[in-house]
Design an enzyme around this catalytic site. Structure first.
Site, PDB file in Angstrom:
ATOM      1  N   GLY A  81       0.815  -1.215   0.000  1.00  0.00           N
ATOM      2  CA  GLY A  81       0.000   0.000   0.000  1.00  0.00           C
ATOM      3  C   GLY A  81       0.848   1.264   0.000  1.00  0.00           C
ATOM      4  N   ARG A 145       1.072  -5.613  -5.103  1.00  0.00           N
ATOM      5  CA  ARG A 145       1.025  -6.518  -3.951  1.00  0.00           C
ATOM      6  C   ARG A 145       1.442  -7.955  -4.272  1.00  0.00           C
ATOM      7  NH1 ARG A 145      -0.674  -4.396   0.587  1.00  0.00           N
ATOM      8  NH2 ARG A 145      -2.138  -2.666   0.635  1.00  0.00           N
ATOM      9  N   ASP A 176       5.262  -7.995   5.474  1.00  0.00           N
ATOM     10  CA  ASP A 176       5.251  -9.124   4.537  1.00  0.00           C
ATOM     11  C   ASP A 176       6.306  -8.941   3.445  1.00  0.00           C
ATOM     12  OD1 ASP A 176       3.289 -10.693   5.715  1.00  0.00           O
ATOM     13  OD2 ASP A 176       1.658  -9.580   4.763  1.00  0.00           O
ATOM     14  N   LYS A 202       8.184   0.490   5.422  1.00  0.00           N
ATOM     15  CA  LYS A 202       7.088   1.334   4.930  1.00  0.00           C
ATOM     16  C   LYS A 202       5.750   0.781   5.391  1.00  0.00           C
ATOM     17  CE  LYS A 202       4.472  -0.101   2.480  1.00  0.00           C
ATOM     18  NZ  LYS A 202       3.491  -0.838   1.694  1.00  0.00           N
ATOM     19  N   THR A 203       4.867   1.536   5.848  1.00  0.00           N
ATOM     20  CA  THR A 203       3.425   1.276   5.981  1.00  0.00           C
ATOM     21  C   THR A 203       2.795   2.340   6.866  1.00  0.00           C
ATOM     22  OG1 THR A 203       1.628  -0.199   6.640  1.00  0.00           O
ATOM     23  CG2 THR A 203       3.650  -0.479   7.868  1.00  0.00           C
ATOM     24  N   ASP A 205       0.284   1.866   8.466  1.00  0.00           N
ATOM     25  CA  ASP A 205      -0.360   1.175   9.588  1.00  0.00           C
ATOM     26  C   ASP A 205       0.425   1.277  10.901  1.00  0.00           C
ATOM     27  OD1 ASP A 205      -2.039   0.460   7.574  1.00  0.00           O
ATOM     28  OD2 ASP A 205      -1.461  -1.645   7.506  1.00  0.00           O
TER      29      ASP A 205
HETATM   30  P1  FBP Z   1       0.511  -2.045   3.600  1.00  0.00           P
HETATM   31  O1  FBP Z   1       0.379  -2.970   4.753  1.00  0.00           O
HETATM   32  O2  FBP Z   1       0.914  -2.718   2.347  1.00  0.00           O
HETATM   33  O3  FBP Z   1       1.405  -0.882   3.902  1.00  0.00           O
HETATM   34  O4  FBP Z   1      -0.928  -1.443   3.300  1.00  0.00           O
HETATM   35  C1  FBP Z   1      -1.568  -0.612   4.181  1.00  0.00           C
HETATM   36  C2  FBP Z   1      -3.029  -0.434   3.867  1.00  0.00           C
HETATM   37  O5  FBP Z   1      -3.258   0.936   3.618  1.00  0.00           O
HETATM   38  C3  FBP Z   1      -3.914  -0.950   4.990  1.00  0.00           C
HETATM   39  O6  FBP Z   1      -4.085   0.032   5.991  1.00  0.00           O
HETATM   40  C4  FBP Z   1      -5.178  -1.298   4.254  1.00  0.00           C
HETATM   41  O7  FBP Z   1      -5.910  -2.290   4.934  1.00  0.00           O
HETATM   42  C5  FBP Z   1      -4.680  -1.820   2.949  1.00  0.00           C
HETATM   43  O8  FBP Z   1      -3.456  -1.158   2.712  1.00  0.00           O
HETATM   44  C6  FBP Z   1      -5.626  -1.588   1.802  1.00  0.00           C
HETATM   45  O9  FBP Z   1      -5.164  -2.270   0.691  1.00  0.00           O
HETATM   46  P2  FBP Z   1      -5.385  -1.851  -0.824  1.00  0.00           P
HETATM   47  O10 FBP Z   1      -4.500  -0.692  -1.083  1.00  0.00           O
HETATM   48  O11 FBP Z   1      -4.924  -3.042  -1.579  1.00  0.00           O
HETATM   49  O12 FBP Z   1      -6.810  -1.510  -0.986  1.00  0.00           O
END
Ligand code: FBP
Length: 553
Positions: A81, A145, A176, A202-203, A205
């Site tokens: 993400g 992803r 991951d 990175k994230t 979250d």
């Molecule tokens: P990462 O764990 O890859 O950094 O993604 C974070 C995130 O924004 C989460 O908070 C959310 O649940 C998810 O990505 C949403 O995924 P997508 O971008 O595939 O809709």
């Protein structure tokens, strides 16, 4: 690139602040090695899986000899993400690689790991980097992803690298993706390719953190953007005094984002998934508690309020957690049959007919929209896509039902009004222009990654520590990826993964929240943080998140 705004133009001139050591000697560092390390758990199993990178020491930097290093061709990918600051990691990496040797080259592989598998890339030039300095988004090379986990995929990556003479891969990703980086590093060592692998945390979250990685980039900016929006809604709620706003916040399983936004804005309620799991609180109990809050505030003349809900809540409510586990098993066992059903109603009926015991009752009680969302596709890592489950609407609906029963009994009293609005903040914050903190931190991470490459390291994550202090005092270095790993049972298998950090109920940020939440519930203690400021006094522009400040107090 599209036309740029006046703000972006001015912001592109911002020079990210570097830690003193990197300011003084650039990426020419001498590596200082700490003692041998161990993984956070399951040492024997992790050592067996990663024999060549297990036990590596933690690295810190001291000033080194200046002078050109051997030429390197480096591949970089953005994985998972979006998170504010990704372009600055690339800018830091680019500038430091060019400082190490002007003939160094940087290849940006497109669309995340699949770019490496499909050999899709662009050459990152100084002109390109300049267009993206201090901007949000991942659009310079885009993200994806795809999971890099099989021997076949690793062989393809090695083939792509060999084709272009690539000597190192930098993976910018979450837990991951960095687990995958660790496996790739081991594969490339086993095959004696000489190709190095370095990860960057990175994230948005905030769940990729531990003693050595103090925060993942993007958390600071994203939470500031959400807090601005929440503050605006609070001010609206306090002006109109007629709506209850239920705001779900991204963050996957962990509630760090919701907690940080609560600390910044002081909502009337904020659910913390980790607390709900620890105290075994049921969905009915959550609804009961929130309903009481609505009634109490109505009795005090306040038919309005703001509730924050972490995205992953649903997975932490004990009975729903059990239901999700059973659904995962059931869907895996009946994959073909389930996928052959084209209509969602038939899928729901099929599952309802197979579930047993408490899970059957829980599933039956859920609104159809939520049932459908629980049955929707898993992400490539096998996770339920919690961002698609409308928990905020589920809670509203259940509180409405509960209030209807309460109002029916309130014969001589005015009925409790409950006009609601549901929001979901996630995508709004992931591509914002990075705050000064993220702009500086990301640039330092990229610079650190290049310094680690220059020193010939592999199997490390770039780390910058001491980050609640001013940037000159930050401490760059490298953390062995294996050090953060343990074995977890995921989707029927025991697998090595970097341990995710959830909210700790004994840590300062949660305790601070818990000590104020009853006061915030009763009144109008809202804080309106306003937008991120890029120009102005340090006290306004350079403050890290409250979570980080409390953690490092
Ligand atoms: P990462 O764990 O890859 O950094 O993604 C974070 C995130 O924004 C989460 O908070 C959310 O649940 C998810 O990505 C949403 O995924 P997508 O971008 O595939 O809709």
């Amino acid at each position: 690139m599209s036309k740029i705004s006046a703000l972006q133009k001015a912001r592109s001139k911002y020079v990210p602040k570097l830690p003193d050591i990197l300011k003084q000697c650039g990426p020419f560092v001498t590596i200082q090695e700490g003692a041998a390390t161990k993984s956070v758990a399951d040492q024997k199993a992790i050592k067996a899986l990663y024999p060549d990178t297990y036990g590596l020491p933690v690295l810190t930097f001291a000033p080194g000899q200046k002078g050109p290093r051997a030429v390197q061709k480096v591949a970089v990918i953005l994985s998972g993400g979006q998170a504010p600051g990704g372009h600055n990691v690339i800018a830091g990496l680019f500038d430091a690689l060019k400082a190490l040797n002007p003939n160094n080259e940087l290849f940006g592989f497109l669309g995340g790991p699949s770019g490496l598998l499909e050999d899709k890339y662009l050459n990152i030039s100084a002109e390109l980097v300049d267009q993206y300095r201090n901007t949000g988004g991942f659009d310079m090379i885009c993200s994806g992803r795809t999971k890099l986990e099989t021997e076949e995929q690793f062989a393809k990556v090695a083939q792509t690298c060999k084709k272009h003479g690539i000597t190192a891969v930098v993976i910018i990703g979450g837990d991951d993706s960095n687990t995958n980086a660790c496996s790739l590093a081991q594969y490339l060592l086993t095959k004696k390719t000489g190709i190095q692998v370095i990860g960057c945390p990175k994230t948005i979250d905030g769940d990729l953190k531990n003693e050595w990685i103090e925060v993942s980039f993007g958390f600071d900016t994203a939470t500031k953007v959400y807090s601005e929006l929440i503050g605006n809604i609070m001010r609206d709620a306090n002006s109109a005094r007629k709506y209850w706003h239920f705001i779900k916040l991204m963050g996957r399983s962990a509630s760090h984002i919701a907690l940080e936004c609560a600390l910044q804005t002081h909502p009337n309620a904020c659910l913390i998934s980790e607390e709900i799991a620890e105290k075994n609180i049921s969905l009915q109990e959550i609804v009961e508690k929130l309903t009481k809050l609505v009634v109490k505030r109505a009795e005090n003349g306040m038919n309005f309020g703001v509730v924050l809900i972490p995205e992953g809540l649903i997975e932490f409510i004990p009975e729903i957690k059990l239901l999700i586990t059973q659904l995962n098993d059931l869907l895996a066992k009946n994959k073909k049959h389930f996928e052959a059903l084209t209509e969602i109603d038939r899928k729901i009926d099929f599952v309802a007919g197979k579930l047993q015991g408490e899970s059957a009752t829980v599933f039956a009680a859920l609104p159809d929209s939520i049932k459908a969302q629980l049955l929707s596709d898993r992400d490539p890592h096998g996770n339920v896509q919690v961002s698609r489950i409308e928990t905020e609407k589920l809670l509203i609906e259940m509180i409405e039902r509960r209030l209807a029963r309460i109002n029916a009994r309130r014969k001589n009293k005015a009925p409790v009004k409950f006009s609601t609005l549901a929001h979901f903040f996630g995508y709004e914050g992931r591509c914002s222009a990075p705050s000064n903190f993220d702009a500086d931190y990301c640039y330092s991470l990229g610079y650190t990654a290049a310094a680690l490459l220059g020193a010939g390291k592999t199997g490390y994550m770039a780390s910058v520590r001491n980050i609640s202090r001013s940037a000159d005092k930050w401490l760059p270095g490298g953390i062995p990826l294996t050090m953060m790993m343990n074995i977890e049972h995921r989707h029927g298998k025991d697998v090595p993964v970097i341990r995710k950090a959830l909210v700790e109920l004994t840590a300062r940020p949660f305790r601070e929240f818990a000590s104020h939440r009853n006061t915030w519930a009763r009144g109008v203690d809202f804080v309106y943080p306003g937008p991120i400021q890029y120009f102005g006094p340090k006290s306004v522009c350079d403050q890290p998140s409250i979570t980080l400040q409390l953690e490092q107090k």
